[in-house]
Design a protein around this motif. Structure first.
Motif, mmCIF file in Angstrom:
data_model
loop_
_atom_site.group_PDB
_atom_site.id
_atom_site.type_symbol
_atom_site.label_atom_id
_atom_site.label_comp_id
_atom_site.label_asym_id
_atom_site.label_seq_id
_atom_site.Cartn_x
_atom_site.Cartn_y
_atom_site.Cartn_z
ATOM 1 N N GLU A 295 0.826 -1.205 0.000
ATOM 2 C CA GLU A 295 0.000 0.000 0.000
ATOM 3 C C GLU A 295 0.864 1.261 0.000
ATOM 4 O O GLU A 295 0.597 2.205 -0.744
ATOM 5 C CB GLU A 295 -0.956 -0.006 1.191
ATOM 6 N N ASP A 296 1.917 1.274 0.815
ATOM 7 C CA ASP A 296 2.790 2.446 0.899
ATOM 8 C C ASP A 296 3.594 2.663 -0.377
ATOM 9 O O ASP A 296 3.727 3.788 -0.852
ATOM 10 C CB ASP A 296 3.753 2.324 2.084
ATOM 11 N N ALA A 297 4.170 1.586 -0.929
ATOM 12 C CA ALA A 297 5.087 1.716 -2.063
ATOM 13 C C ALA A 297 4.384 1.846 -3.403
ATOM 14 O O ALA A 297 4.864 2.552 -4.290
ATOM 15 C CB ALA A 297 6.034 0.516 -2.093
ATOM 16 N N LEU A 298 3.252 1.158 -3.564
ATOM 17 C CA LEU A 298 2.631 1.067 -4.889
ATOM 18 C C LEU A 298 1.289 1.779 -4.996
ATOM 19 O O LEU A 298 0.767 1.923 -6.103
ATOM 20 C CB LEU A 298 2.467 -0.411 -5.278
ATOM 21 N N ASP A 299 0.715 2.207 -3.879
ATOM 22 C CA ASP A 299 -0.544 2.940 -3.850
ATOM 23 C C ASP A 299 -1.651 2.280 -4.686
ATOM 24 O O ASP A 299 -2.281 2.924 -5.521
ATOM 25 C CB ASP A 299 -0.322 4.387 -4.305
ATOM 26 N N PRO A 300 -1.902 0.979 -4.458
ATOM 27 C CA PRO A 300 -2.973 0.318 -5.209
ATOM 28 C C PRO A 300 -4.338 0.753 -4.687
ATOM 29 O O PRO A 300 -4.446 1.357 -3.609
ATOM 30 C CB PRO A 300 -2.729 -1.162 -4.917
ATOM 31 N N ASP A 301 -5.384 0.407 -5.433
ATOM 32 C CA ASP A 301 -6.746 0.684 -4.979
ATOM 33 C C ASP A 301 -7.158 -0.278 -3.865
ATOM 34 O O ASP A 301 -8.071 0.004 -3.089
ATOM 35 C CB ASP A 301 -7.736 0.559 -6.139
ATOM 36 N N GLY A 302 -6.503 -1.436 -3.805
ATOM 37 C CA GLY A 302 -6.794 -2.440 -2.791
ATOM 38 C C GLY A 302 -5.730 -3.515 -2.813
ATOM 39 O O GLY A 302 -4.800 -3.480 -3.620
ATOM 40 N N VAL A 303 -5.862 -4.485 -1.934
ATOM 41 C CA VAL A 303 -4.937 -5.616 -1.858
ATOM 42 C C VAL A 303 -5.756 -6.875 -1.612
ATOM 43 O O VAL A 303 -6.603 -6.891 -0.714
ATOM 44 C CB VAL A 303 -3.906 -5.441 -0.716
ATOM 45 N N SER A 304 -5.515 -7.917 -2.412
ATOM 46 C CA SER A 304 -6.138 -9.221 -2.166
ATOM 47 C C SER A 304 -5.139 -10.114 -1.453
ATOM 48 O O SER A 304 -3.956 -10.141 -1.806
ATOM 49 C CB SER A 304 -6.548 -9.896 -3.481
ATOM 50 N N VAL A 305 -5.614 -10.843 -0.456
ATOM 51 C CA VAL A 305 -4.815 -11.819 0.277
ATOM 52 C C VAL A 305 -5.482 -13.169 0.053
ATOM 53 O O VAL A 305 -6.659 -13.337 0.381
ATOM 54 C CB VAL A 305 -4.751 -11.481 1.778
ATOM 55 N N VAL A 306 -4.723 -14.121 -0.540
ATOM 56 C CA VAL A 306 -5.299 -15.415 -0.907
ATOM 57 C C VAL A 306 -4.388 -16.530 -0.423
ATOM 58 O O VAL A 306 -3.176 -16.507 -0.656
ATOM 59 C CB VAL A 306 -5.470 -15.529 -2.447
ATOM 60 N N GLN A 307 -4.981 -17.509 0.249
ATOM 61 C CA GLN A 307 -4.251 -18.691 0.698
ATOM 62 C C GLN A 307 -5.096 -19.899 0.322
ATOM 63 O O GLN A 307 -6.292 -19.944 0.601
ATOM 64 C CB GLN A 307 -4.025 -18.637 2.211
ATOM 65 N N SER A 308 -4.486 -20.896 -0.341
ATOM 66 C CA SER A 308 -5.210 -22.075 -0.793
ATOM 67 C C SER A 308 -4.555 -23.337 -0.258
ATOM 68 O O SER A 308 -3.327 -23.455 -0.276
ATOM 69 C CB SER A 308 -5.226 -22.132 -2.328
ATOM 70 N N ASN A 309 -5.370 -24.275 0.199
ATOM 71 C CA ASN A 309 -4.886 -25.573 0.674
ATOM 72 C C ASN A 309 -5.356 -26.655 -0.282
ATOM 73 O O ASN A 309 -6.563 -26.859 -0.445
ATOM 74 C CB ASN A 309 -5.441 -25.901 2.070
ATOM 75 N N GLY A 310 -4.416 -27.354 -0.909
ATOM 76 C CA GLY A 310 -4.743 -28.483 -1.769
ATOM 77 C C GLY A 310 -5.005 -28.091 -3.209
ATOM 78 O O GLY A 310 -5.369 -26.960 -3.520
ATOM 79 N N ALA A 311 -4.786 -29.055 -4.086
ATOM 80 C CA ALA A 311 -4.925 -28.832 -5.529
ATOM 81 C C ALA A 311 -6.328 -28.380 -5.915
ATOM 82 O O ALA A 311 -6.496 -27.522 -6.779
ATOM 83 C CB ALA A 311 -4.538 -30.094 -6.293
ATOM 84 N N ALA A 312 -7.355 -28.934 -5.289
ATOM 85 C CA ALA A 312 -8.729 -28.553 -5.626
ATOM 86 C C ALA A 312 -8.990 -27.079 -5.336
ATOM 87 O O ALA A 312 -9.857 -26.464 -5.954
ATOM 88 C CB ALA A 312 -9.724 -29.425 -4.869
ATOM 89 N N ALA A 313 -8.230 -26.502 -4.407
ATOM 90 C CA ALA A 313 -8.374 -25.082 -4.066
ATOM 91 C C ALA A 313 -7.440 -24.198 -4.890
ATOM 92 O O ALA A 313 -7.455 -22.984 -4.738
ATOM 93 C CB ALA A 313 -8.100 -24.876 -2.581
ATOM 94 N N GLY A 314 -6.608 -24.816 -5.735
ATOM 95 C CA GLY A 314 -5.702 -24.047 -6.580
ATOM 96 C C GLY A 314 -4.266 -24.021 -6.114
ATOM 97 O O GLY A 314 -3.429 -23.351 -6.715
ATOM 98 N N GLN A 315 -3.929 -24.742 -5.045
ATOM 99 C CA GLN A 315 -2.548 -24.774 -4.574
ATOM 100 C C GLN A 315 -1.711 -25.586 -5.557
ATOM 101 O O GLN A 315 -1.991 -26.746 -5.821
ATOM 102 C CB GLN A 315 -2.462 -25.396 -3.180
ATOM 103 N N GLU A 316 -0.675 -24.957 -6.113
ATOM 104 C CA GLU A 316 0.182 -25.606 -7.105
ATOM 105 C C GLU A 316 1.512 -26.056 -6.530
ATOM 106 O O GLU A 316 2.164 -26.922 -7.100
ATOM 107 C CB GLU A 316 0.413 -24.660 -8.285
ATOM 108 N N ILE A 317 1.951 -25.447 -5.443
ATOM 109 C CA ILE A 317 3.221 -25.803 -4.801
ATOM 110 C C ILE A 317 2.905 -26.329 -3.412
ATOM 111 O O ILE A 317 2.200 -25.679 -2.643
ATOM 112 C CB ILE A 317 4.166 -24.585 -4.735
ATOM 113 N N GLY A 318 3.432 -27.502 -3.087
ATOM 114 C CA GLY A 318 3.135 -28.160 -1.825
ATOM 115 C C GLY A 318 3.908 -27.615 -0.649
ATOM 116 O O GLY A 318 4.519 -28.373 0.115
ATOM 117 N N HIS A 319 3.942 -26.313 -0.510
ATOM 118 C CA HIS A 319 4.529 -25.613 0.640
ATOM 119 C C HIS A 319 3.577 -24.458 0.911
ATOM 120 O O HIS A 319 3.292 -23.661 0.008
ATOM 121 C CB HIS A 319 5.927 -25.097 0.278
#
Length: 133
Positions: free
Chosen positions: A73-97
């Motif tokens: 927000e400070d550096a890039l002055d966007p209109d908003g920020v999305s925070v997304v966390q996914s668990n498992g492939a069905a939720a869109g997680q592509e890396i198993g960490h």
């Protein structure tokens, strides 16, 4: 874990644009960003999903997410920020960490984070979830 790209980045065996680091977490720029400034926050210890992490580590990860979001927000002055966390492939997680996406958003961007309105709200589901918690 040698076959995990995030573990390799944490170990400095794989390059990444590091944004923030403390003893338990690391924030880097995503190498396939949805928007300029799209960051990832990972626990340094390998845990496949958010629910695999001990509570104090999940808290540390989300403290870093909050810090990165504020920095975006400070550096890039966007209109908003999305925070997304996914668990498992069905939720869109592509890396198993476990990792959390922190994405700068602008009113005219093409980034989509949406859910169809086809779930049910019912007392039985609420009871099952309460019992599990």
């Amino acid at each position: 874990m040698s076959d995990c790209v995030f573990c390799e980045i944490v170990a400095d065996a794989e390059s990444a644009h590091r944004l923030y680091e403390d003893d338990r977490t690391l924030a880097v720029l995503d190498d396939a960003p949805a928007a300029t400034g799209h960051a990832l926050v990972v626990p340094k210890a390998h845990h496949e999903t958010l629910t695999d992490m001990p509570g104090d580590l999940a808290s540390a990860v989300f403290w870093t997410v909050q810090r990165v979001a504020a920095g975006i927000e400070d550096a890039l002055d966007p209109d908003g920020v999305s925070v997304v966390q996914s668990n498992g492939a069905a939720a869109g997680q592509e890396i198993g960490h476990a990792h959390v996406h922190v994405v700068p958003r602008h009113g005219d961007d093409d980034v989509t984070v949406s859910w169809p309105d086809d779930g049910e709200v019912d007392a039985e589901t609420a009871r099952r979830l309460r019992d599990a918690l």
